[in-house]
Scaffold this motif. Sequence first.
Motif, PDB file in Angstrom:
ATOM      1  N   ALA A 124      -5.326   7.339  -5.474  1.00  0.00           N
ATOM      2  CA  ALA A 124      -4.820   6.669  -6.672  1.00  0.00           C
ATOM      3  C   ALA A 124      -4.350   5.258  -6.337  1.00  0.00           C
ATOM      4  CB  ALA A 124      -3.679   7.478  -7.281  1.00  0.00           C
ATOM      5  N   ALA A 125      -3.690   5.102  -5.190  1.00  0.00           N
ATOM      6  CA  ALA A 125      -3.237   3.768  -4.778  1.00  0.00           C
ATOM      7  C   ALA A 125      -4.425   2.853  -4.522  1.00  0.00           C
ATOM      8  CB  ALA A 125      -2.373   3.875  -3.523  1.00  0.00           C
ATOM      9  N   ALA A 126      -5.485   3.411  -3.933  1.00  0.00           N
ATOM     10  CA  ALA A 126      -6.683   2.612  -3.669  1.00  0.00           C
ATOM     11  C   ALA A 126      -7.279   2.073  -4.960  1.00  0.00           C
ATOM     12  CB  ALA A 126      -7.710   3.465  -2.923  1.00  0.00           C
ATOM     13  N   GLY A 177      -2.511  16.847  -0.620  1.00  0.00           N
ATOM     14  CA  GLY A 177      -2.140  15.445  -0.740  1.00  0.00           C
ATOM     15  C   GLY A 177      -1.034  15.077   0.226  1.00  0.00           C
ATOM     16  N   VAL A 178      -0.139  14.230  -0.216  1.00  0.00           N
ATOM     17  CA  VAL A 178       0.953  13.764   0.632  1.00  0.00           C
ATOM     18  C   VAL A 178       2.284  13.959  -0.085  1.00  0.00           C
ATOM     19  CG1 VAL A 178      -0.445  12.075   1.886  1.00  0.00           C
ATOM     20  CG2 VAL A 178       0.676  11.401  -0.246  1.00  0.00           C
ATOM     21  N   ARG A 179       3.352  14.073   0.708  1.00  0.00           N
ATOM     22  CA  ARG A 179       4.703  14.221   0.171  1.00  0.00           C
ATOM     23  C   ARG A 179       5.624  13.307   0.959  1.00  0.00           C
ATOM     24  NH1 ARG A 179       8.681  17.388   2.056  1.00  0.00           N
ATOM     25  NH2 ARG A 179       7.200  18.581   3.323  1.00  0.00           N
ATOM     26  N   ALA A 188      -8.636   2.482   3.667  1.00  0.00           N
ATOM     27  CA  ALA A 188      -7.878   1.258   3.938  1.00  0.00           C
ATOM     28  C   ALA A 188      -6.396   1.443   3.613  1.00  0.00           C
ATOM     29  CB  ALA A 188      -8.459   0.101   3.130  1.00  0.00           C
ATOM     30  N   VAL A 189      -6.110   2.147   2.507  1.00  0.00           N
ATOM     31  CA  VAL A 189      -4.703   2.412   2.157  1.00  0.00           C
ATOM     32  C   VAL A 189      -4.054   3.285   3.220  1.00  0.00           C
ATOM     33  CG1 VAL A 189      -3.175   3.499   0.475  1.00  0.00           C
ATOM     34  CG2 VAL A 189      -5.107   2.133  -0.310  1.00  0.00           C
ATOM     35  N   SER A 190      -4.753   4.330   3.651  1.00  0.00           N
ATOM     36  CA  SER A 190      -4.219   5.212   4.694  1.00  0.00           C
ATOM     37  C   SER A 190      -3.925   4.434   5.972  1.00  0.00           C
ATOM     38  CB  SER A 190      -5.216   6.339   4.998  1.00  0.00           C
ATOM     39  OG  SER A 190      -5.390   7.173   3.881  1.00  0.00           O
ATOM     40  N   GLN A 191      -4.806   3.510   6.329  1.00  0.00           N
ATOM     41  CA  GLN A 191      -4.592   2.713   7.532  1.00  0.00           C
ATOM     42  C   GLN A 191      -3.386   1.801   7.389  1.00  0.00           C
ATOM     43  OE1 GLN A 191      -6.209   3.018  10.497  1.00  0.00           O
ATOM     44  NE2 GLN A 191      -4.576   1.644  11.179  1.00  0.00           N
ATOM     45  N   GLN A 192      -3.197   1.223   6.209  1.00  0.00           N
ATOM     46  CA  GLN A 192      -2.024   0.378   5.976  1.00  0.00           C
ATOM     47  C   GLN A 192      -0.738   1.187   6.103  1.00  0.00           C
ATOM     48  OE1 GLN A 192      -1.874  -2.799   5.728  1.00  0.00           O
ATOM     49  NE2 GLN A 192      -3.531  -3.677   4.518  1.00  0.00           N
ATOM     50  N   VAL A 193      -0.740   2.388   5.527  1.00  0.00           N
ATOM     51  CA  VAL A 193       0.442   3.249   5.619  1.00  0.00           C
ATOM     52  C   VAL A 193       0.712   3.631   7.072  1.00  0.00           C
ATOM     53  CG1 VAL A 193       1.401   5.500   5.003  1.00  0.00           C
ATOM     54  CG2 VAL A 193       0.229   4.125   3.271  1.00  0.00           C
ATOM     55  N   LYS A 194      -0.336   3.936   7.828  1.00  0.00           N
ATOM     56  CA  LYS A 194      -0.170   4.288   9.238  1.00  0.00           C
ATOM     57  C   LYS A 194       0.393   3.113  10.024  1.00  0.00           C
ATOM     58  CE  LYS A 194      -2.550   6.298  13.209  1.00  0.00           C
ATOM     59  NZ  LYS A 194      -1.951   5.333  14.155  1.00  0.00           N
ATOM     60  N   ALA A 205       0.832  -1.207   0.000  1.00  0.00           N
ATOM     61  CA  ALA A 205       0.000   0.000   0.000  1.00  0.00           C
ATOM     62  C   ALA A 205       0.865   1.255   0.000  1.00  0.00           C
ATOM     63  CB  ALA A 205      -0.929  -0.010   1.218  1.00  0.00           C
ATOM     64  N   PHE A 206       1.896   1.259   0.833  1.00  0.00           N
ATOM     65  CA  PHE A 206       2.799   2.414   0.900  1.00  0.00           C
ATOM     66  C   PHE A 206       3.497   2.645  -0.434  1.00  0.00           C
ATOM     67  CE2 PHE A 206       7.377   3.360   1.374  1.00  0.00           C
ATOM     68  CZ  PHE A 206       7.279   4.725   1.620  1.00  0.00           C
ATOM     69  N   THR A 207       3.990   1.571  -1.046  1.00  0.00           N
ATOM     70  CA  THR A 207       4.709   1.697  -2.314  1.00  0.00           C
ATOM     71  C   THR A 207       3.799   2.246  -3.406  1.00  0.00           C
ATOM     72  OG1 THR A 207       6.090  -0.184  -1.681  1.00  0.00           O
ATOM     73  CG2 THR A 207       6.136   0.458  -3.984  1.00  0.00           C
ATOM     74  N   ALA A 208       2.564   1.761  -3.455  1.00  0.00           N
ATOM     75  CA  ALA A 208       1.616   2.256  -4.460  1.00  0.00           C
ATOM     76  C   ALA A 208       1.305   3.730  -4.226  1.00  0.00           C
ATOM     77  CB  ALA A 208       0.335   1.427  -4.420  1.00  0.00           C
ATOM     78  N   ALA A 209       1.101   4.121  -2.967  1.00  0.00           N
ATOM     79  CA  ALA A 209       0.809   5.523  -2.663  1.00  0.00           C
ATOM     80  C   ALA A 209       1.993   6.420  -3.020  1.00  0.00           C
ATOM     81  CB  ALA A 209       0.461   5.672  -1.182  1.00  0.00           C
ATOM     82  N   ALA A 210       3.193   5.939  -2.759  1.00  0.00           N
ATOM     83  CA  ALA A 210       4.384   6.723  -3.089  1.00  0.00           C
ATOM     84  C   ALA A 210       4.550   6.861  -4.597  1.00  0.00           C
ATOM     85  CB  ALA A 210       5.616   6.056  -2.480  1.00  0.00           C
ATOM     86  N   ARG A 211       4.298   5.776  -5.324  1.00  0.00           N
ATOM     87  CA  ARG A 211       4.494   5.790  -6.777  1.00  0.00           C
ATOM     88  C   ARG A 211       3.435   6.614  -7.489  1.00  0.00           C
ATOM     89  NH1 ARG A 211       2.307   1.992  -9.895  1.00  0.00           N
ATOM     90  NH2 ARG A 211       2.212   0.536  -8.123  1.00  0.00           N
ATOM     91  N   LEU A 212       2.188   6.539  -6.991  1.00  0.00           N
ATOM     92  CA  LEU A 212       1.069   7.204  -7.660  1.00  0.00           C
ATOM     93  C   LEU A 212       0.765   8.592  -7.095  1.00  0.00           C
ATOM     94  CD1 LEU A 212      -1.286   4.111  -7.951  1.00  0.00           C
ATOM     95  CD2 LEU A 212       0.191   5.078  -9.719  1.00  0.00           C
TER      96      LEU A 212
END
Length: 333
Positions: free
Chosen positions: A54-56, A88-90, A65-71, A42-49
Motif C-alpha cells: 500500500a505504501a508503494a 503483513g507487518v505489525r 523498494a519500500v521494504s529496503q528503505q524500511v530496512k 517510506a516507513f511512515t507510509a507503511a505504518a499508516r497504510l
Amino acid sequence: MADAPLRDPNPEPGGAHADPALRPEIARARTIARLPLNAIRAFTAAARLGGMAAAAGELGLTPGAVSQQVKTLEDRLGLKLFEREARGVRLTAVGADLADAAHQALDGMAHAYERALARTAPGILTVGVAPSFASLWLAPRIGGFLKAQPDLAVRLDSQRHHVDLARGEADIALRWGRGDWRGLVVLPLGPEPLTPVAAPALAAALRTRTDFAPACLLDQVRLHFAELDDWGCWFRAAGVAMPEVIAAGPGGPVFSESTAVIEAAEAGQGIAIGRPSLTADAIAAGRLVQLFPDIRADDGWGYYLVATEVGLRRPAVAAFRDWLMAEIAKMPR
C-alpha cells in the motif's frame, strides 16, 4: 609561570569550547542533518497504510523498494520497527512511537510547504488532470473558468501518473480511479455508466439488422481500452453469456489511451464503450450515437476531484472546485 593551554583557532561546532547553552541545539542539528528522510517517508507510509504494498502505491515505488528503505532505517537505528507476520507487518512499540512522531512532523512540513507555495504564486493554478479527461472534457470548457477568473492563469498538467499534491506538484487534481486516495479530499465527479457508442452511419446500419440486440455486437469491430475489461463488463450487464464473449475474442484493436478509442469510434472504425465524461460532447454534436442507451454497466471506475485540505483553503483552488462541480452538474448522464 606555566604556559597557558593552547586554544584551537577553529574549534569544531559543539565541541568542548562551545557555549554550554548551545550544545543541545548543535547536537540536535547534527541529528537532523543525518536523518534518512526518504527512509522515514517510506516507513511512515507503511505504518499508516498497514503494509509495504500500500505504501508503494502511494509513493510511486515498488514494494521491494519500500521494504529496503524500511530496512535501511532499522539498520541505522539498530532496532526493529516492524514485526513481519504471515499476513503483513505489525508495528513494534518503538516503531509505533516513531511512526506517530514522524507522521506529525511530515504532516506539519507538508502544510507549511503548501502555505508557502500558495504565497509564492497566487496567480497561477496548476491542475493535474488525466489525459483523456483533459482532452475530451476539460479543454473545451476551461475558457469559461478563465473568463470568470480573469486574473488567474491556469496550467494543465496532463500526465498518466498521479501528481503528488502533498509535494506541491499541483494545486488540485482530476484523477481517474476508484477514489481510494487516503489523506486527501476526494470528490466524485458523478457516475460513469458504460454504454456502446458508434458513428451515426455505423449505428444506422446496425439498427437495420433483424437481430439488433446486444449479442449482435459480438461480430462487430469492437474498440478496446487496454487497461479495463469494459466490454466484458457491459456484456455481463446486457445479459450476454460470457462464453460467447470469450469465444468472440477481442474483435478489434486495443488502445493504450481512451481518447484514441473515442476518436476511432467517431471516425467509424468500430464500436466503443463510452462514459458520459468522454462521450457527452460527441453525442450532443451528433458525432456519436448510443446503441443501447437503456443498458448501462457500472465497473466502479470514474473521475474524481482530489486536493489537500490546506490546498482547498486557497481561494483559487476553491473557485476551480466550485466551477468544476457546477459544470459537471450540467452534464447528461
